[in-house]
Design an enzyme around this catalytic site. Structure first.
Site, mmCIF file in Angstrom:
data_model
loop_
_atom_site.group_PDB
_atom_site.id
_atom_site.type_symbol
_atom_site.label_atom_id
_atom_site.label_comp_id
_atom_site.label_asym_id
_atom_site.label_seq_id
_atom_site.Cartn_x
_atom_site.Cartn_y
_atom_site.Cartn_z
ATOM 1 N N CYS A 71 0.837 -1.201 0.000
ATOM 2 C CA CYS A 71 0.000 0.000 0.000
ATOM 3 C C CYS A 71 0.868 1.247 0.000
ATOM 4 C CB CYS A 71 -0.898 -0.030 1.241
ATOM 5 S SG CYS A 71 -1.766 1.508 1.512
ATOM 6 N N CYS A 77 -0.717 5.710 7.313
ATOM 7 C CA CYS A 77 -2.046 5.295 7.756
ATOM 8 C C CYS A 77 -1.938 4.542 9.081
ATOM 9 C CB CYS A 77 -2.649 4.389 6.690
ATOM 10 S SG CYS A 77 -4.221 3.675 7.159
ATOM 11 N N GLN A 284 -18.249 -9.935 12.600
ATOM 12 C CA GLN A 284 -16.806 -10.095 12.386
ATOM 13 C C GLN A 284 -16.423 -9.594 10.999
ATOM 14 O OE1 GLN A 284 -14.674 -10.844 14.613
ATOM 15 N NE2 GLN A 284 -15.654 -12.149 16.143
ATOM 16 N N ASP A 383 -17.254 -13.925 24.338
ATOM 17 C CA ASP A 383 -16.523 -13.253 23.249
ATOM 18 C C ASP A 383 -16.606 -11.756 23.497
ATOM 19 O OD1 ASP A 383 -15.341 -12.463 20.917
ATOM 20 O OD2 ASP A 383 -16.920 -13.190 19.586
ATOM 21 N N CYS A 410 -10.407 -10.826 21.494
ATOM 22 C CA CYS A 410 -9.722 -10.006 20.497
ATOM 23 C C CYS A 410 -8.577 -9.239 21.152
ATOM 24 C CB CYS A 410 -10.689 -9.065 19.800
ATOM 25 S SG CYS A 410 -11.600 -8.022 20.936
HETATM 26 N N1 SAH Z 1 -19.845 -13.077 19.437
HETATM 27 C C1 SAH Z 1 -20.190 -12.080 18.466
HETATM 28 C C2 SAH Z 1 -19.843 -10.646 18.896
HETATM 29 C C3 SAH Z 1 -18.509 -10.414 19.551
HETATM 30 S S1 SAH Z 1 -18.030 -8.729 19.702
HETATM 31 C C4 SAH Z 1 -19.563 -12.399 17.145
HETATM 32 O O1 SAH Z 1 -18.641 -13.187 17.058
HETATM 33 O O2 SAH Z 1 -20.002 -11.844 16.143
HETATM 34 C C5 SAH Z 1 -18.484 -8.299 21.294
HETATM 35 C C6 SAH Z 1 -19.952 -7.987 21.463
HETATM 36 O O3 SAH Z 1 -20.164 -7.675 22.839
HETATM 37 C C7 SAH Z 1 -20.478 -6.793 20.703
HETATM 38 O O4 SAH Z 1 -21.614 -7.191 19.980
HETATM 39 C C8 SAH Z 1 -20.853 -5.772 21.789
HETATM 40 O O5 SAH Z 1 -21.978 -4.992 21.449
HETATM 41 C C9 SAH Z 1 -21.143 -6.665 22.960
HETATM 42 N N2 SAH Z 1 -20.971 -6.106 24.316
HETATM 43 C C10 SAH Z 1 -20.117 -5.151 24.729
HETATM 44 N N3 SAH Z 1 -20.183 -4.999 26.057
HETATM 45 C C11 SAH Z 1 -21.116 -5.897 26.510
HETATM 46 C C12 SAH Z 1 -21.612 -6.230 27.802
HETATM 47 N N4 SAH Z 1 -21.179 -5.616 28.896
HETATM 48 N N5 SAH Z 1 -22.537 -7.204 27.891
HETATM 49 C C13 SAH Z 1 -22.996 -7.840 26.789
HETATM 50 N N6 SAH Z 1 -22.547 -7.552 25.540
HETATM 51 C C14 SAH Z 1 -21.624 -6.601 25.400
#
Ligand code: SAH
Length: 454
Positions: A71, A77, A284, A383, A410
Protein backbone atom coordinates in the site's frame (compact mmCIF):
# COMPACT_ATOMS: atom_id res chain seq x y z
CA UNK A 1 21.82 11.65 23.24
CA UNK A 2 19.22 14.28 22.45
CA UNK A 3 16.34 14.86 20.04
CA UNK A 4 17.17 14.30 16.34
CA UNK A 5 20.52 12.63 17.08
CA UNK A 6 21.15 9.71 14.75
CA UNK A 7 22.33 6.31 15.91
CA UNK A 8 22.61 2.75 14.60
CA UNK A 9 20.59 -0.02 16.19
CA UNK A 10 19.71 -3.68 15.54
CA UNK A 11 16.02 -4.51 15.91
CA UNK A 12 15.77 -7.55 18.16
CA UNK A 13 12.13 -7.64 19.16
CA UNK A 14 8.75 -6.10 18.39
CA UNK A 15 6.41 -4.27 20.75
CA UNK A 16 2.73 -5.19 21.04
CA UNK A 17 1.79 -2.27 18.81
CA UNK A 18 4.25 -3.27 16.10
CA UNK A 19 7.21 -0.97 16.74
CA UNK A 20 10.70 -2.48 16.48
CA UNK A 21 12.70 -2.74 19.69
CA UNK A 22 16.48 -2.37 19.86
CA UNK A 23 19.07 -1.56 22.52
CA UNK A 24 22.10 0.69 22.75
CA UNK A 25 24.22 0.39 25.93
CA UNK A 26 21.34 -1.26 27.77
CA UNK A 27 18.92 1.56 26.85
CA UNK A 28 15.75 0.46 25.01
CA UNK A 29 14.53 2.12 21.82
CA UNK A 30 11.16 1.82 20.11
CA UNK A 31 11.51 2.43 16.39
CA UNK A 32 8.31 2.51 14.33
CA UNK A 33 8.37 1.13 10.75
CA UNK A 34 11.19 -1.31 11.47
CA UNK A 35 11.07 -5.09 11.38
CA UNK A 36 12.68 -7.65 13.64
CA UNK A 37 16.14 -8.38 12.20
CA UNK A 38 16.68 -4.93 10.60
CA UNK A 39 19.83 -2.93 11.24
CA UNK A 40 18.81 0.71 10.92
CA UNK A 41 19.86 4.27 11.40
CA UNK A 42 17.28 5.95 13.63
CA UNK A 43 16.68 9.54 14.79
CA UNK A 44 15.74 10.28 18.41
CA UNK A 45 12.22 11.68 18.77
CA UNK A 46 11.62 11.38 22.52
CA UNK A 47 13.60 10.11 25.51
CA UNK A 48 12.35 8.84 28.87
CA UNK A 49 14.39 7.56 31.79
CA UNK A 50 14.56 3.92 30.77
CA UNK A 51 13.47 3.94 27.16
CA UNK A 52 13.12 6.20 24.16
CA UNK A 53 11.38 6.56 20.82
CA UNK A 54 13.08 7.02 17.48
CA UNK A 55 12.03 7.26 13.86
CA UNK A 56 13.41 5.17 11.06
CA UNK A 57 15.92 7.28 9.09
CA UNK A 58 17.65 4.65 6.93
CA UNK A 59 17.67 0.89 6.62
CA UNK A 60 21.33 -0.21 6.76
CA UNK A 61 20.77 -3.98 6.51
CA UNK A 62 17.19 -5.10 5.84
CA UNK A 63 15.83 -8.02 7.84
CA UNK A 64 15.23 -11.27 5.91
CA UNK A 65 11.60 -10.85 7.06
CA UNK A 66 11.27 -7.44 5.41
CA UNK A 67 9.00 -7.04 2.38
CA UNK A 68 7.95 -4.07 0.26
CA UNK A 69 4.61 -2.72 1.62
CA UNK A 70 1.92 -3.09 -1.06
CA UNK A 71 0.00 0.00 0.00
CA UNK A 72 1.39 3.44 -0.92
CA UNK A 73 0.27 4.96 2.39
CA UNK A 74 1.24 2.02 4.63
CA UNK A 75 3.53 4.19 6.80
CA UNK A 76 1.22 7.18 7.28
CA UNK A 77 -2.05 5.29 7.76
CA UNK A 78 -2.89 4.07 11.24
CA UNK A 79 -4.55 0.89 9.99
CA UNK A 80 -1.66 -1.44 9.16
CA UNK A 81 1.35 -1.70 11.41
CA UNK A 82 3.04 -4.76 9.93
CA UNK A 83 2.95 -4.34 6.16
CA UNK A 84 6.74 -4.27 5.95
CA UNK A 85 6.89 -7.71 7.58
CA UNK A 86 6.46 -10.96 5.66
CA UNK A 87 3.16 -12.66 6.43
CA UNK A 88 4.89 -15.72 7.94
CA UNK A 89 6.74 -13.44 10.36
CA UNK A 90 3.49 -11.59 11.18
CA UNK A 91 2.02 -14.91 12.28
CA UNK A 92 5.06 -15.66 14.45
CA UNK A 93 4.72 -12.15 15.97
CA UNK A 94 1.06 -12.83 16.82
CA UNK A 95 1.79 -16.20 18.37
CA UNK A 96 4.51 -14.63 20.51
CA UNK A 97 2.10 -11.89 21.56
CA UNK A 98 -0.48 -14.40 22.81
CA UNK A 99 2.16 -16.52 24.56
CA UNK A 100 3.82 -13.49 26.19
CA UNK A 101 0.55 -12.14 27.51
CA UNK A 102 -0.53 -15.50 28.91
CA UNK A 103 2.77 -15.92 30.71
CA UNK A 104 3.32 -12.31 31.80
CA UNK A 105 -0.25 -11.38 32.74
CA UNK A 106 -1.77 -14.82 33.09
CA UNK A 107 1.01 -16.18 35.29
CA UNK A 108 1.45 -19.40 33.29
CA UNK A 109 5.05 -20.46 32.58
CA UNK A 110 5.67 -19.87 28.85
CA UNK A 111 6.59 -23.50 28.19
CA UNK A 112 3.42 -24.78 29.85
CA UNK A 113 0.97 -22.83 27.71
CA UNK A 114 -1.05 -25.35 25.65
CA UNK A 115 -0.63 -23.38 22.41
CA UNK A 116 -1.69 -24.84 19.11
CA UNK A 117 -0.49 -23.46 15.76
CA UNK A 118 -2.06 -20.14 14.78
CA UNK A 119 -4.60 -20.26 11.94
CA UNK A 120 -3.24 -17.97 9.24
CA UNK A 121 -4.96 -16.59 6.16
CA UNK A 122 -4.52 -17.99 2.66
CA UNK A 123 -4.54 -14.50 1.21
CA UNK A 124 -3.97 -11.68 3.73
CA UNK A 125 -5.36 -8.94 1.43
CA UNK A 126 -8.88 -7.66 0.62
CA UNK A 127 -10.26 -9.74 3.46
CA UNK A 128 -12.30 -7.07 5.29
CA UNK A 129 -16.06 -7.03 4.72
CA UNK A 130 -16.43 -3.68 6.48
CA UNK A 131 -14.80 -0.24 6.48
CA UNK A 132 -15.64 3.13 8.00
CA UNK A 133 -14.29 6.06 6.04
CA UNK A 134 -14.09 9.53 7.63
CA UNK A 135 -14.85 12.55 5.43
CA UNK A 136 -13.01 15.87 5.55
CA UNK A 137 -11.28 18.48 3.39
CA UNK A 138 -7.74 18.81 2.12
CA UNK A 139 -5.66 22.02 2.06
CA UNK A 140 -7.38 23.12 -1.16
CA UNK A 141 -10.81 22.77 0.38
CA UNK A 142 -11.70 19.67 -1.65
CA UNK A 143 -13.75 16.90 -0.05
CA UNK A 144 -11.61 13.90 0.76
CA UNK A 145 -12.02 10.54 2.43
CA UNK A 146 -9.64 7.86 3.57
CA UNK A 147 -8.27 6.72 6.91
CA UNK A 148 -7.02 8.36 10.05
CA UNK A 149 -3.26 8.59 10.47
CA UNK A 150 -1.90 6.68 13.46
CA UNK A 151 -2.87 8.30 16.79
CA UNK A 152 -4.45 11.39 15.17
CA UNK A 153 -7.58 12.34 13.25
CA UNK A 154 -5.68 13.71 10.25
CA UNK A 155 -7.27 12.05 7.22
CA UNK A 156 -4.87 10.22 4.91
CA UNK A 157 -6.57 10.45 1.54
CA UNK A 158 -6.95 6.90 0.26
CA UNK A 159 -10.04 5.26 -1.16
CA UNK A 160 -8.67 1.89 -2.15
CA UNK A 161 -7.47 0.23 1.02
CA UNK A 162 -5.93 -3.12 0.06
CA UNK A 163 -7.54 -4.82 3.05
CA UNK A 164 -10.98 -3.76 1.89
CA UNK A 165 -13.30 -4.66 -0.95
CA UNK A 166 -12.77 -3.30 -4.44
CA UNK A 167 -16.22 -1.67 -4.45
CA UNK A 168 -15.20 0.81 -1.72
CA UNK A 169 -13.57 3.17 -4.20
CA UNK A 170 -16.55 3.30 -6.55
CA UNK A 171 -18.96 3.89 -3.66
CA UNK A 172 -16.81 6.62 -2.11
CA UNK A 173 -16.45 8.37 -5.48
CA UNK A 174 -20.23 8.42 -5.84
CA UNK A 175 -20.67 9.88 -2.34
CA UNK A 176 -17.92 12.48 -2.80
CA UNK A 177 -19.24 13.66 -6.18
CA UNK A 178 -22.77 13.78 -4.80
CA UNK A 179 -21.64 15.93 -1.87
CA UNK A 180 -19.78 18.29 -4.18
CA UNK A 181 -22.76 18.67 -6.53
CA UNK A 182 -25.31 19.20 -3.76
CA UNK A 183 -22.94 21.35 -1.70
CA UNK A 184 -23.07 19.04 1.28
CA UNK A 185 -20.23 19.73 3.67
CA UNK A 186 -18.12 17.09 5.38
CA UNK A 187 -18.13 17.20 9.16
CA UNK A 188 -15.40 19.23 10.87
CA UNK A 189 -14.77 17.93 14.35
CA UNK A 190 -12.89 21.03 15.53
CA UNK A 191 -15.87 23.32 14.89
CA UNK A 192 -18.59 20.61 15.15
CA UNK A 193 -20.09 21.83 11.86
CA UNK A 194 -20.73 20.17 8.50
CA UNK A 195 -22.89 17.13 7.81
CA UNK A 196 -21.20 13.96 6.58
CA UNK A 197 -18.99 12.31 9.21
CA UNK A 198 -18.32 8.77 8.00
CA UNK A 199 -19.43 6.24 5.43
CA UNK A 200 -19.85 2.69 6.67
CA UNK A 201 -19.59 0.14 3.86
CA UNK A 202 -20.25 -3.55 4.43
CA UNK A 203 -20.45 -6.55 2.15
CA UNK A 204 -21.75 -10.04 2.67
CA UNK A 205 -18.94 -12.08 1.10
CA UNK A 206 -21.10 -15.16 0.62
CA UNK A 207 -24.08 -13.28 -0.84
CA UNK A 208 -22.43 -10.29 -2.55
CA UNK A 209 -24.91 -7.92 -0.84
CA UNK A 210 -23.66 -4.39 -0.13
CA UNK A 211 -24.65 -1.92 2.57
CA UNK A 212 -23.88 1.80 2.75
CA UNK A 213 -24.68 3.82 5.86
CA UNK A 214 -23.74 7.52 5.97
CA UNK A 215 -23.16 8.89 9.46
CA UNK A 216 -24.45 12.44 9.59
CA UNK A 217 -24.29 15.33 12.03
CA UNK A 218 -27.91 16.32 11.36
CA UNK A 219 -31.43 14.99 11.23
CA UNK A 220 -31.59 14.47 7.52
CA UNK A 221 -29.48 14.05 4.39
CA UNK A 222 -30.60 16.45 1.61
CA UNK A 223 -31.38 14.77 -1.73
CA UNK A 224 -31.01 11.36 -0.10
CA UNK A 225 -33.14 9.79 -2.86
CA UNK A 226 -30.70 11.00 -5.51
CA UNK A 227 -27.74 9.53 -3.65
CA UNK A 228 -29.61 6.25 -3.29
CA UNK A 229 -30.33 6.22 -7.03
CA UNK A 230 -26.65 6.65 -7.83
CA UNK A 231 -25.50 4.06 -5.31
CA UNK A 232 -27.92 1.51 -6.76
CA UNK A 233 -25.77 1.40 -9.88
CA UNK A 234 -23.12 -0.51 -7.90
CA UNK A 235 -23.71 -4.26 -8.41
CA UNK A 236 -24.88 -5.92 -5.20
CA UNK A 237 -26.19 -2.72 -3.56
CA UNK A 238 -28.88 -3.84 -1.11
CA UNK A 239 -29.22 -1.41 1.77
CA UNK A 240 -28.72 2.37 1.99
CA UNK A 241 -29.28 4.28 5.21
CA UNK A 242 -28.13 7.15 7.39
CA UNK A 243 -27.09 7.08 11.00
CA UNK A 244 -27.65 10.26 13.01
CA UNK A 245 -24.71 11.17 15.23
CA UNK A 246 -24.79 14.82 16.41
CA UNK A 247 -22.50 14.36 19.36
CA UNK A 248 -18.96 15.57 19.92
CA UNK A 249 -17.53 12.11 20.15
CA UNK A 250 -15.02 9.65 18.71
CA UNK A 251 -17.76 7.03 18.54
CA UNK A 252 -18.43 6.65 14.83
CA UNK A 253 -22.01 5.41 14.60
CA UNK A 254 -25.02 7.23 16.03
CA UNK A 255 -27.78 5.34 17.78
CA UNK A 256 -30.55 6.24 15.34
CA UNK A 257 -30.83 4.78 11.83
CA UNK A 258 -32.87 6.36 9.05
CA UNK A 259 -33.54 3.93 6.27
CA UNK A 260 -33.24 5.41 2.77
CA UNK A 261 -33.52 2.46 0.45
CA UNK A 262 -33.75 -1.32 0.80
CA UNK A 263 -34.67 -3.51 3.76
CA UNK A 264 -32.31 -1.85 6.28
CA UNK A 265 -29.94 -4.83 6.45
CA UNK A 266 -27.89 -7.23 4.37
CA UNK A 267 -27.57 -11.01 4.52
CA UNK A 268 -24.50 -13.18 4.76
CA UNK A 269 -23.60 -16.81 5.45
CA UNK A 270 -20.86 -18.46 7.46
CA UNK A 271 -20.69 -22.16 6.85
CA UNK A 272 -24.27 -23.43 6.83
CA UNK A 273 -25.66 -20.58 8.92
CA UNK A 274 -27.39 -17.51 7.44
CA UNK A 275 -27.11 -14.10 9.09
CA UNK A 276 -28.94 -10.81 8.77
CA UNK A 277 -26.77 -7.79 9.58
CA UNK A 278 -27.98 -4.26 10.44
CA UNK A 279 -25.79 -1.15 10.38
CA UNK A 280 -25.42 -1.02 14.18
CA UNK A 281 -24.79 -4.70 14.74
CA UNK A 282 -21.35 -6.13 15.34
CA UNK A 283 -20.29 -8.65 12.73
CA UNK A 284 -16.81 -10.10 12.39
CA UNK A 285 -14.89 -8.30 9.62
CA UNK A 286 -13.12 -11.32 8.17
CA UNK A 287 -15.69 -13.97 7.23
CA UNK A 288 -13.17 -16.54 5.95
CA UNK A 289 -11.21 -16.59 9.20
CA UNK A 290 -14.37 -16.21 11.27
CA UNK A 291 -15.49 -19.60 10.03
CA UNK A 292 -12.23 -21.14 11.26
CA UNK A 293 -12.53 -19.33 14.59
CA UNK A 294 -16.14 -20.44 15.16
CA UNK A 295 -15.31 -24.00 14.18
CA UNK A 296 -12.53 -23.91 16.76
CA UNK A 297 -14.91 -22.51 19.39
CA UNK A 298 -17.39 -25.26 18.53
CA UNK A 299 -14.68 -27.92 18.79
CA UNK A 300 -13.53 -26.50 22.15
CA UNK A 301 -17.13 -26.56 23.38
CA UNK A 302 -17.06 -30.35 22.87
CA UNK A 303 -20.83 -30.62 22.40
CA UNK A 304 -22.41 -34.03 22.12
CA UNK A 305 -26.03 -32.82 21.85
CA UNK A 306 -28.38 -31.97 24.69
CA UNK A 307 -26.09 -29.49 26.49
CA UNK A 308 -27.19 -26.14 27.86
CA UNK A 309 -24.90 -23.41 26.56
CA UNK A 310 -24.62 -19.69 27.31
CA UNK A 311 -23.09 -17.41 24.67
CA UNK A 312 -22.16 -14.13 26.33
CA UNK A 313 -21.48 -11.00 24.21
CA UNK A 314 -23.29 -12.75 21.39
CA UNK A 315 -23.74 -9.86 18.90
CA UNK A 316 -26.18 -10.99 16.21
CA UNK A 317 -26.01 -14.54 17.53
CA UNK A 318 -23.25 -15.68 15.22
CA UNK A 319 -21.57 -18.06 17.66
CA UNK A 320 -24.90 -18.92 19.33
CA UNK A 321 -26.32 -20.29 16.09
CA UNK A 322 -23.11 -22.14 15.31
CA UNK A 323 -23.38 -23.83 18.72
CA UNK A 324 -27.13 -24.42 18.40
CA UNK A 325 -26.42 -26.82 15.53
CA UNK A 326 -24.96 -29.19 18.14
CA UNK A 327 -26.38 -28.16 21.56
CA UNK A 328 -29.67 -28.82 23.35
CA UNK A 329 -30.32 -25.17 24.17
CA UNK A 330 -28.34 -21.96 23.66
CA UNK A 331 -28.89 -18.67 25.50
CA UNK A 332 -27.31 -15.50 24.07
CA UNK A 333 -26.68 -12.20 25.88
CA UNK A 334 -25.84 -8.94 24.14
CA UNK A 335 -25.96 -5.24 25.08
CA UNK A 336 -27.00 -3.75 21.70
CA UNK A 337 -30.79 -4.13 21.20
CA UNK A 338 -30.59 -3.97 17.37
CA UNK A 339 -28.09 -6.84 17.42
CA UNK A 340 -30.56 -8.92 19.45
CA UNK A 341 -33.30 -8.09 16.93
CA UNK A 342 -30.96 -9.48 14.29
CA UNK A 343 -30.09 -12.48 16.47
CA UNK A 344 -33.76 -13.42 16.90
CA UNK A 345 -34.40 -12.96 13.20
CA UNK A 346 -31.33 -15.06 12.43
CA UNK A 347 -32.63 -17.89 14.58
CA UNK A 348 -35.93 -17.79 12.65
CA UNK A 349 -34.12 -17.58 9.32
CA UNK A 350 -32.20 -20.76 10.16
CA UNK A 351 -35.25 -22.51 11.66
CA UNK A 352 -33.45 -22.89 14.97
CA UNK A 353 -35.84 -23.12 17.86
CA UNK A 354 -33.39 -24.05 20.59
CA UNK A 355 -32.02 -20.52 21.08
CA UNK A 356 -33.14 -17.64 23.28
CA UNK A 357 -31.69 -14.15 23.50
CA UNK A 358 -31.45 -11.53 26.24
CA UNK A 359 -30.72 -7.82 25.80
CA UNK A 360 -28.47 -6.39 28.49
CA UNK A 361 -25.03 -6.39 30.00
CA UNK A 362 -23.60 -9.87 30.48
CA UNK A 363 -22.49 -8.83 33.99
CA UNK A 364 -26.11 -7.95 34.84
CA UNK A 365 -28.18 -10.48 32.91
CA UNK A 366 -26.19 -13.53 33.98
CA UNK A 367 -26.21 -12.81 37.78
CA UNK A 368 -29.88 -11.83 37.59
CA UNK A 369 -30.85 -15.02 35.78
CA UNK A 370 -28.70 -17.05 38.15
CA UNK A 371 -30.31 -15.57 41.30
CA UNK A 372 -33.88 -15.49 39.99
CA UNK A 373 -34.22 -18.46 37.70
CA UNK A 374 -31.34 -20.64 38.91
CA UNK A 375 -30.07 -21.06 35.39
CA UNK A 376 -27.32 -23.53 34.74
CA UNK A 377 -24.80 -24.24 31.97
CA UNK A 378 -22.74 -27.15 30.74
CA UNK A 379 -20.71 -24.86 28.55
CA UNK A 380 -20.27 -21.08 28.57
CA UNK A 381 -18.81 -19.21 25.62
CA UNK A 382 -17.65 -15.61 26.01
CA UNK A 383 -16.52 -13.25 23.25
CA UNK A 384 -16.14 -9.89 24.98
CA UNK A 385 -14.89 -6.59 23.51
CA UNK A 386 -11.25 -5.57 24.08
CA UNK A 387 -11.67 -4.74 27.73
CA UNK A 388 -12.48 -8.37 28.50
CA UNK A 389 -15.09 -9.71 30.94
CA UNK A 390 -16.41 -7.76 33.87
CA UNK A 391 -15.46 -9.37 37.18
CA UNK A 392 -19.12 -9.72 38.14
CA UNK A 393 -19.60 -11.78 34.99
CA UNK A 394 -16.62 -14.04 35.75
CA UNK A 395 -17.81 -14.42 39.34
CA UNK A 396 -21.20 -15.69 38.16
CA UNK A 397 -19.62 -18.02 35.61
CA UNK A 398 -17.59 -19.58 38.42
CA UNK A 399 -20.72 -19.96 40.57
CA UNK A 400 -22.50 -21.71 37.68
CA UNK A 401 -19.63 -24.22 37.43
CA UNK A 402 -19.86 -25.09 33.73
CA UNK A 403 -17.68 -28.01 32.72
CA UNK A 404 -16.15 -26.04 29.89
CA UNK A 405 -15.57 -22.36 29.27
CA UNK A 406 -14.66 -21.26 25.77
CA UNK A 407 -13.10 -17.80 25.74
CA UNK A 408 -12.91 -16.05 22.35
CA UNK A 409 -10.83 -12.90 22.67
CA UNK A 410 -9.72 -10.01 20.50
CA UNK A 411 -7.19 -8.85 23.10
CA UNK A 412 -4.89 -11.48 24.57
CA UNK A 413 -3.87 -9.13 27.41
CA UNK A 414 -7.37 -9.04 28.91
CA UNK A 415 -7.80 -12.73 28.06
CA UNK A 416 -4.68 -13.45 30.14
CA UNK A 417 -5.99 -11.34 33.05
CA UNK A 418 -9.31 -13.23 33.00
CA UNK A 419 -7.61 -16.63 32.62
CA UNK A 420 -5.58 -15.83 35.74
CA UNK A 421 -8.78 -15.14 37.68
CA UNK A 422 -10.45 -18.30 36.40
CA UNK A 423 -7.41 -20.46 37.17
CA UNK A 424 -7.47 -19.23 40.75
CA UNK A 425 -11.13 -20.33 40.92
CA UNK A 426 -10.58 -23.90 39.77
CA UNK A 427 -10.45 -23.71 35.97
CA UNK A 428 -7.49 -24.93 33.98
CA UNK A 429 -6.31 -23.59 30.65
CA UNK A 430 -6.42 -26.63 28.41
CA UNK A 431 -6.15 -25.37 24.81
CA UNK A 432 -5.19 -22.06 23.17
CA UNK A 433 -5.23 -21.23 19.51
CA UNK A 434 -4.65 -17.95 17.66
CA UNK A 435 -6.62 -17.04 14.57
CA UNK A 436 -5.42 -14.25 12.32
CA UNK A 437 -8.45 -12.19 11.39
CA UNK A 438 -6.52 -8.97 10.79
CA UNK A 439 -3.50 -9.57 8.54
CA UNK A 440 -1.06 -6.61 8.24
CA UNK A 441 -2.19 -5.27 11.60
CA UNK A 442 -0.94 -6.18 15.09
CA UNK A 443 -4.33 -7.53 16.18
CA UNK A 444 -5.03 -11.20 16.68
CA UNK A 445 -8.00 -13.28 17.84
CA UNK A 446 -7.54 -16.10 20.32
CA UNK A 447 -9.74 -19.03 21.26
CA UNK A 448 -9.05 -20.59 24.64
CA UNK A 449 -10.58 -23.57 26.39
CA UNK A 450 -10.79 -23.69 30.18
CA UNK A 451 -11.83 -26.89 31.92
CA UNK A 452 -13.42 -27.20 35.34
CA UNK A 453 -11.03 -29.17 37.53
CA UNK A 454 -13.71 -30.25 40.02
N1 SAH B 1 -19.85 -13.08 19.44
C1 SAH B 1 -20.19 -12.08 18.47
C2 SAH B 1 -19.84 -10.65 18.90
C3 SAH B 1 -18.51 -10.41 19.55
S1 SAH B 1 -18.03 -8.73 19.70
C4 SAH B 1 -19.56 -12.40 17.14
O1 SAH B 1 -18.64 -13.19 17.06
O2 SAH B 1 -20.00 -11.84 16.14
C5 SAH B 1 -18.48 -8.30 21.29
C6 SAH B 1 -19.95 -7.99 21.46
O3 SAH B 1 -20.16 -7.68 22.84
C7 SAH B 1 -20.48 -6.79 20.70
O4 SAH B 1 -21.61 -7.19 19.98
C8 SAH B 1 -20.85 -5.77 21.79
O5 SAH B 1 -21.98 -4.99 21.45
C9 SAH B 1 -21.14 -6.66 22.96
N2 SAH B 1 -20.97 -6.11 24.32
C10 SAH B 1 -20.12 -5.15 24.73
N3 SAH B 1 -20.18 -5.00 26.06
C11 SAH B 1 -21.12 -5.90 26.51
C12 SAH B 1 -21.61 -6.23 27.80
N4 SAH B 1 -21.18 -5.62 28.90
N5 SAH B 1 -22.54 -7.20 27.89
C13 SAH B 1 -23.00 -7.84 26.79
N6 SAH B 1 -22.55 -7.55 25.54
C14 SAH B 1 -21.62 -6.60 25.40
Amino acid sequence: MKKNDLFTVTIEDMSEDGAGIGRTDGYTWFVKDTVIGDVVEAGVTKMKKNYGFARLAKIITPSPCRVEPKCPVARQCGGCQLQAMSYEEQLRFKERKIRNNLSRLGGIPADQIPMEPIMGMEDPWRYRNKAQFPFGKNKNGEIITGFYAGRTHAIIEHEDCLLGIEENKEILDIIRNFMKEYKIEPYDETTHTGLVRHALIRKGFATGELMVCLVINGKKLPAAGELAKRLQTVPGMTSISCSVNREKTNVIMGREIINIWGPGYINDRIGEVKYRISPLSFYQVNPVQTKKLYETALEFAGLKGGETVWDLYCGIGTISLFLAQKAGKVYGVEIVPQAIDDARENARLNHMENVEFFVGKAEEVLPEQYEKNHIRADVIVVDPPRKGCDEKCLETIVKMQPERLVYVSCDSATLARDVKYLQEKGYELSRVRGCDMFGQSVHVETAALLINKK
